[in-house]
Design a protein around this motif. Sequence first.
Motif, PDB file in Angstrom:
ATOM      1  N   LEU A  99      54.335  14.304 -24.895  1.00 52.15           N
ATOM      2  CA  LEU A  99      55.265  13.815 -23.884  1.00 52.15           C
ATOM      3  C   LEU A  99      54.615  12.773 -22.984  1.00 52.15           C
ATOM      4  N   LEU A 100      53.356  12.969 -22.651  1.00 57.31           N
ATOM      5  CA  LEU A 100      52.668  12.004 -21.797  1.00 57.31           C
ATOM      6  C   LEU A 100      52.627  10.619 -22.435  1.00 57.31           C
ATOM      7  N   LYS A 101      52.461  10.581 -23.749  1.00 57.29           N
ATOM      8  CA  LYS A 101      52.421   9.280 -24.418  1.00 57.29           C
ATOM      9  C   LYS A 101      53.819   8.701 -24.594  1.00 57.29           C
ATOM     10  N   MET A 102      54.816   9.537 -24.721  1.00 54.26           N
ATOM     11  CA  MET A 102      56.193   9.039 -24.771  1.00 54.26           C
ATOM     12  C   MET A 102      56.632   8.522 -23.403  1.00 54.26           C
ATOM     13  N   LEU A 103      56.069   9.107 -22.345  1.00 51.26           N
ATOM     14  CA  LEU A 103      56.518   8.814 -20.985  1.00 51.26           C
ATOM     15  C   LEU A 103      55.504   7.998 -20.183  1.00 51.26           C
ATOM     16  N   ALA A 104      54.615   7.317 -20.873  1.00 50.91           N
ATOM     17  CA  ALA A 104      53.658   6.454 -20.174  1.00 50.91           C
ATOM     18  C   ALA A 104      54.414   5.430 -19.334  1.00 50.91           C
ATOM     19  N   LYS A 105      53.946   5.178 -18.114  1.00 49.80           N
ATOM     20  CA  LYS A 105      54.638   4.250 -17.208  1.00 49.80           C
ATOM     21  C   LYS A 105      54.667   2.836 -17.770  1.00 49.80           C
ATOM     22  N   HIS A 106      53.578   2.435 -18.428  1.00 48.42           N
ATOM     23  CA  HIS A 106      53.526   1.104 -19.033  1.00 48.42           C
ATOM     24  C   HIS A 106      53.917   1.215 -20.509  1.00 48.42           C
ATOM     25  N   LYS A 107      54.886   0.416 -20.918  1.00 54.15           N
ATOM     26  CA  LYS A 107      55.423   0.554 -22.276  1.00 54.15           C
ATOM     27  C   LYS A 107      54.369   0.308 -23.352  1.00 54.15           C
ATOM     28  N   GLU A 108      53.353  -0.501 -23.027  1.00 53.67           N
ATOM     29  CA  GLU A 108      52.298  -0.779 -24.010  1.00 53.67           C
ATOM     30  C   GLU A 108      51.500   0.472 -24.335  1.00 53.67           C
ATOM     31  N   ALA A 109      51.525   1.481 -23.445  1.00 52.65           N
ATOM     32  CA  ALA A 109      50.760   2.716 -23.643  1.00 52.65           C
ATOM     33  C   ALA A 109      51.561   3.780 -24.388  1.00 52.65           C
ATOM     34  N   ARG A 110      52.837   3.520 -24.620  1.00 51.71           N
ATOM     35  CA  ARG A 110      53.661   4.488 -25.348  1.00 51.71           C
ATOM     36  C   ARG A 110      53.463   4.355 -26.851  1.00 51.71           C
ATOM     37  N   PHE A 111      54.022   5.290 -27.572  1.00 53.05           N
ATOM     38  CA  PHE A 111      54.005   5.204 -29.029  1.00 53.05           C
ATOM     39  C   PHE A 111      54.644   3.886 -29.468  1.00 53.05           C
ATOM     40  N   ASP A 112      54.157   3.326 -30.570  1.00 52.91           N
ATOM     41  CA  ASP A 112      54.698   2.070 -31.084  1.00 52.91           C
ATOM     42  C   ASP A 112      56.068   2.247 -31.719  1.00 52.91           C
ATOM     43  N   ASN A 113      56.289   3.417 -32.308  1.00 52.21           N
ATOM     44  CA  ASN A 113      57.536   3.641 -33.039  1.00 52.21           C
ATOM     45  C   ASN A 113      57.773   5.141 -33.195  1.00 52.21           C
ATOM     46  N   ILE A 114      58.928   5.487 -33.744  1.00 53.57           N
ATOM     47  CA  ILE A 114      59.307   6.893 -33.899  1.00 53.57           C
ATOM     48  C   ILE A 114      58.436   7.586 -34.945  1.00 53.57           C
ATOM     49  N   TYR A 115      58.067   6.874 -35.983  1.00 53.23           N
ATOM     50  CA  TYR A 115      57.222   7.471 -37.028  1.00 53.23           C
ATOM     51  C   TYR A 115      55.921   7.998 -36.428  1.00 53.23           C
ATOM     52  N   ALA A 116      55.326   7.239 -35.504  1.00 48.47           N
ATOM     53  CA  ALA A 116      54.075   7.668 -34.872  1.00 48.47           C
ATOM     54  C   ALA A 116      54.280   8.952 -34.059  1.00 48.47           C
ATOM     55  N   ILE A 117      55.436   9.094 -33.431  1.00 49.78           N
ATOM     56  CA  ILE A 117      55.739  10.330 -32.689  1.00 49.78           C
ATOM     57  C   ILE A 117      55.842  11.500 -33.655  1.00 49.78           C
ATOM     58  N   LYS A 118      56.495  11.292 -34.770  1.00 50.83           N
ATOM     59  CA  LYS A 118      56.636  12.355 -35.767  1.00 50.83           C
ATOM     60  C   LYS A 118      55.290  12.782 -36.312  1.00 50.83           C
ATOM     61  N   GLN A 119      54.418  11.820 -36.554  1.00 52.35           N
ATOM     62  CA  GLN A 119      53.077  12.160 -37.047  1.00 52.35           C
ATOM     63  C   GLN A 119      52.325  12.999 -36.027  1.00 52.35           C
ATOM     64  N   ALA A 120      52.420  12.624 -34.757  1.00 53.34           N
ATOM     65  CA  ALA A 120      51.736  13.380 -33.712  1.00 53.34           C
ATOM     66  C   ALA A 120      52.341  14.777 -33.571  1.00 53.34           C
ATOM     67  N   LEU A 121      53.644  14.866 -33.672  1.00 57.80           N
ATOM     68  CA  LEU A 121      54.328  16.147 -33.531  1.00 57.80           C
ATOM     69  C   LEU A 121      53.898  17.125 -34.613  1.00 57.80           C
ATOM     70  N   VAL A 122      53.697  16.616 -35.820  1.00 55.41           N
ATOM     71  CA  VAL A 122      53.323  17.452 -36.960  1.00 55.41           C
ATOM     72  C   VAL A 122      51.843  17.798 -36.944  1.00 55.41           C
ATOM     73  N   SER A 123      51.008  16.806 -36.609  1.00 53.83           N
ATOM     74  CA  SER A 123      49.568  16.986 -36.775  1.00 53.83           C
ATOM     75  C   SER A 123      48.858  17.546 -35.548  1.00 53.83           C
ATOM     76  N   GLU A 124      49.366  17.294 -34.355  1.00 53.63           N
ATOM     77  CA  GLU A 124      48.625  17.656 -33.143  1.00 53.63           C
ATOM     78  C   GLU A 124      49.055  18.975 -32.537  1.00 53.63           C
ATOM     79  N   ILE A 125      50.219  19.474 -32.918  1.00 52.43           N
ATOM     80  CA  ILE A 125      50.744  20.694 -32.270  1.00 52.43           C
ATOM     81  C   ILE A 125      50.666  21.853 -33.246  1.00 52.43           C
TER      82      ILE A 125
END
Length: 264
Positions: free
Chosen positions: A237-263
């Motif tokens: 969530l912190l990376k999805m909600l970074a105040k600066h858009k450059e610090a957020r995930f690049d795309n939805i696929y990257a979020i899915k990868q993090a969701l599967v691999s990091e949790i």
Amino acid sequence: MELKTKPISLRFGRRLYYFQYQEQLYWLKMQMKQGHHIYQQGFQHELAFYQESLNSTSLSSIILPCEIVSKAFIASRAVDIEIEQSLAQMLILPHAVPYFTVSARTLPIASIQDYLLRALDVIQGLHETGWIHADLKPEHFVEYQGQVKLIDFEQVQSMTQQVKTEMNATPRYMAPELFHGEVKTIQTDIYALGIIFYEWLSGQRLSAKNYTDWAYLHCQRLQIELPEKFLGFQSLLLKMLAKHKEARFDNIYAIKQALVSEIA
């Protein structure tokens, strides 16, 4: 037909009716001519998007099956609605079940991962067709015939558009850069989705008194506080909600990868 329009939308000329036909439930959406011009533009924009979707197999997996009908067609079959004062076309959609109504606290972590992945899938599908939703909120996710779908495309925007932001998004889900008038992007969809996920996992809705307070909240004061059971989602969530858009995930696929691999 049963009128279901929210009071504020009703004042601006929007009409949303709920009805049954041949044992199936449907929604009829229309806009009055004398309504607010922003509501008129949004409705016409949504109709154009649905019209384009009728010829797109990619979009058909994302949206509900729809029918665009003329007011003359409706007038011949219905009474007690303001047909004559409405715009020329209307939108009919089947009833679908709201998606984010299940309490996260009742689900095991694996089920939560799957639940979030299904929401991410439909957003990824929209982005891959070259569109951003531009007004994501929980009620715009529904489930229909076992699939997660999106609704309400009044603010939908082509990724090739570079349009300065009008205040036509919902402040609760607006990315910080939108309060500075920047254009909507994939990252603004990701931020809105992060707020949706955060509210669902925490079981609490963000609150602010006015537009200025929302701006301070998103641009300066937002703090992520999850129940202990869900702390594994904090870094996501912190990376999805970074105040600066450059610090957020690049795309939805990257979020899915993090969701599967990091949790775990």
